[in-house]
Motif scaffolding. Sequence first.
Motif, PDB file in Angstrom:
ATOM      1  N   LEU A 119       0.841  -1.210   0.000  1.00  8.61           N
ATOM      2  CA  LEU A 119       0.000   0.000   0.000  1.00  8.61           C
ATOM      3  C   LEU A 119       0.871   1.253   0.000  1.00  8.61           C
ATOM      4  O   LEU A 119       0.618   2.209  -0.745  1.00  8.61           O
ATOM      5  CB  LEU A 119      -0.917   0.012   1.233  1.00  8.61           C
ATOM      6  N   VAL A 120       1.913   1.223   0.832  1.00 12.12           N
ATOM      7  CA  VAL A 120       2.812   2.382   0.898  1.00 12.12           C
ATOM      8  C   VAL A 120       3.438   2.643  -0.472  1.00 12.12           C
ATOM      9  O   VAL A 120       3.492   3.782  -0.936  1.00 12.12           O
ATOM     10  CB  VAL A 120       3.924   2.162   1.952  1.00 12.12           C
ATOM     11  N   ALA A 121       3.893   1.569  -1.117  1.00 13.81           N
ATOM     12  CA  ALA A 121       4.572   1.733  -2.409  1.00 13.81           C
ATOM     13  C   ALA A 121       3.654   2.417  -3.418  1.00 13.81           C
ATOM     14  O   ALA A 121       4.065   3.329  -4.142  1.00 13.81           O
ATOM     15  CB  ALA A 121       5.038   0.377  -2.934  1.00 13.81           C
ATOM     16  N   ALA A 122       2.400   1.978  -3.451  1.00 14.10           N
ATOM     17  CA  ALA A 122       1.451   2.586  -4.396  1.00 14.10           C
ATOM     18  C   ALA A 122       1.212   4.051  -4.047  1.00 14.10           C
ATOM     19  O   ALA A 122       1.120   4.907  -4.935  1.00 14.10           O
ATOM     20  CB  ALA A 122       0.137   1.803  -4.377  1.00 14.10           C
ATOM     21  N   GLU A 123       1.123   4.335  -2.756  1.00 13.91           N
ATOM     22  CA  GLU A 123       0.881   5.723  -2.337  1.00 13.91           C
ATOM     23  C   GLU A 123       2.089   6.618  -2.602  1.00 13.91           C
ATOM     24  O   GLU A 123       1.934   7.797  -2.940  1.00 13.91           O
ATOM     25  CB  GLU A 123       0.484   5.754  -0.849  1.00 13.91           C
ATOM     26  N   LEU A 124       3.292   6.057  -2.454  1.00 12.33           N
ATOM     27  CA  LEU A 124       4.502   6.843  -2.752  1.00 12.33           C
ATOM     28  C   LEU A 124       4.506   7.282  -4.207  1.00 12.33           C
ATOM     29  O   LEU A 124       4.819   8.435  -4.529  1.00 12.33           O
ATOM     30  CB  LEU A 124       5.763   6.017  -2.467  1.00 12.33           C
ATOM     31  N   THR A 125       4.155   6.360  -5.090  1.00 18.39           N
ATOM     32  CA  THR A 125       4.129   6.708  -6.513  1.00 18.39           C
ATOM     33  C   THR A 125       3.009   7.689  -6.809  1.00 18.39           C
ATOM     34  O   THR A 125       3.177   8.640  -7.582  1.00 18.39           O
ATOM     35  CB  THR A 125       3.969   5.438  -7.367  1.00 18.39           C
ATOM     36  N   PHE A 126       1.873   7.461  -6.173  1.00 17.11           N
ATOM     37  CA  PHE A 126       0.733   8.356  -6.390  1.00 17.11           C
ATOM     38  C   PHE A 126       1.061   9.782  -5.947  1.00 17.11           C
ATOM     39  O   PHE A 126       0.849  10.749  -6.694  1.00 17.11           O
ATOM     40  CB  PHE A 126      -0.489   7.841  -5.626  1.00 17.11           C
TER      41      PHE A 126
END
Length: 544
Positions: free
Chosen positions: A150-157
């Motif tokens: 989840l963090v990884a997706a949010e970092l990119t977002f």
Amino acid sequence: MAAGHIILARAADGSVTATSEDGRAEAVPDLAAYLREHPGVRWVWDDTTRWYPALLAQGVRVDRCHDLRLCHVILRNSVLTAGSALAAAPAGPWDEPLGAIGGGDGLFDLEEPVVLDVVAEFRLQRDAVAGTADPGRIARLLAAESAGALVAAELTFAGMPWRADVHDRVLTGILGPRPAPGERPACLAELADELRRILDAPDLNPDSQPALMKALTRAGLRVSSTARWELRRIDHPVIAPLLEYKKLARLLSANGWHWLDTWVSGGRFRPTYVPGGVVTGRWASDGGGALQLPKEVRSAAVADPGWKLVVADASQLEPRVLAGMSRDAELARAGQGDLYDGIVRSGAVSKRDDAKVAMLGAMYGATTGDSGRLMPRLARQFPRAIALVEHAARAGERGERVTTMLGRSSPVPGGAWQLAQSAALGEDAGEDEASRARGQARAWGRFTRNFVVQGSAAEWALCWMGGLRSRLQAIAGQRWLTDGPHLVFFLHDEVVVHSPAEDVEAVVAAVRESAADAGRLLFGETEVTFPLTVAVVDHYGEAK
DNA sequence: GGGTCTTGCGCG
DNA sequence: AAAGCGCGCAAGACCC
């Protein structure tokens, strides 16, 4: 009590079904609305990268998830779940690499989409966890791994705030103004001319390793490579400008204007992170080179007006994790303050730098040089810690798997390795064969030695970041992800939070509390401390 | 022209 | 030509 799990599945036609724990399934016509109506749920899905980016784009955040693909890899390989039905099953679609499974949204994917049975897979995973001696242990790993997704997706977002104009100024200051396509920037062009002059090689392209090699040899330099570490120790007028050229050429090619054009847009640097991308459990990156961002350009990461960057890194994380894993009270005590000073105070070595080199040698398996020489002194002072890495090394040399604190296991060495070992045991094995096999065995031992430390440190970092994510969400309250304090960067043992100035104090507290929690999640109550270096700055270059 | 290997260096 | 782990990326070399 948490609201439980809901399993989400997408059929080949794109329709979504939600299945609750009691087996009831319902059609989900509007996914975003459905998620909003069910806060606090742990969403079970095949692959976070296939669900979450689109949800974020629609303004939906998820509290918790269970990423079946990432968890499958862990459970398939862990010695803790080796007896499970999941581990015994033949390799299937869940063992395929990232992106190859599921609905086949690849542009040229001609194959029939594989529809995964997520309900069956989730049951297999739960059974595998329940069948271990300490289900909470690997369950914490699966939760941390999924939170990381989840963090990884949010970092990119969200992206790291990035000022292209500042980056351009940095490049211009070091390299000269941006050149026309196909040309070298002024400073590099001048250095190239100087190299050609000194080496009397008018057509030399210093970017070509073989050409450079030839020119150096012709000028009478005896070198076996053009690597910096080798060139550095040669006394010749060409060396200084050559090393300078290499340094600038590296900056230009890796993080120059081309990088800026490719990876920065709308004031944000948006790399792709790959959770679980490294065997040890560390993240990898795919595009953007987020995990290699050189210090020279970090000043271009500038907080928005009225915002700050909170930069936190875990000091001496790996030796502290080793202290926790091995329950080495001596090493834990040495780490009450600066760990390397503490090692000096313990009497093991006399200088801080020696402590550092010796500790790195213990964790990497150094045998020669200062590192190899100093390491035995650590073994006397911290026998439990050193015994742990030595055991891991011996196991690897025998071809056995080793396991991290929360249960991720190393792979078994490949067929070529096994073949070399058995060949060396044969009656007619030559000395060459035997020594090659010994060398390979030791190399694998160095890998497993490091695996337990690096992998457990990666687990600590996942727990830290997962906890921090929840705390930041609590601080943000009703604000959307990018309107409140949020994670924007991650680098193995370091995080960056982009935060409105008024939330900074709460963010700093959250970062520290999350670190303490991470220690407890891995080790329970422990003497080992995990101090952080925290800096509140306007730009990333100010930190460290 | 494409794909893959090698070299070198950035990060932890 | 690394001694001592794990990565990604770019450029050139090399092969088809």
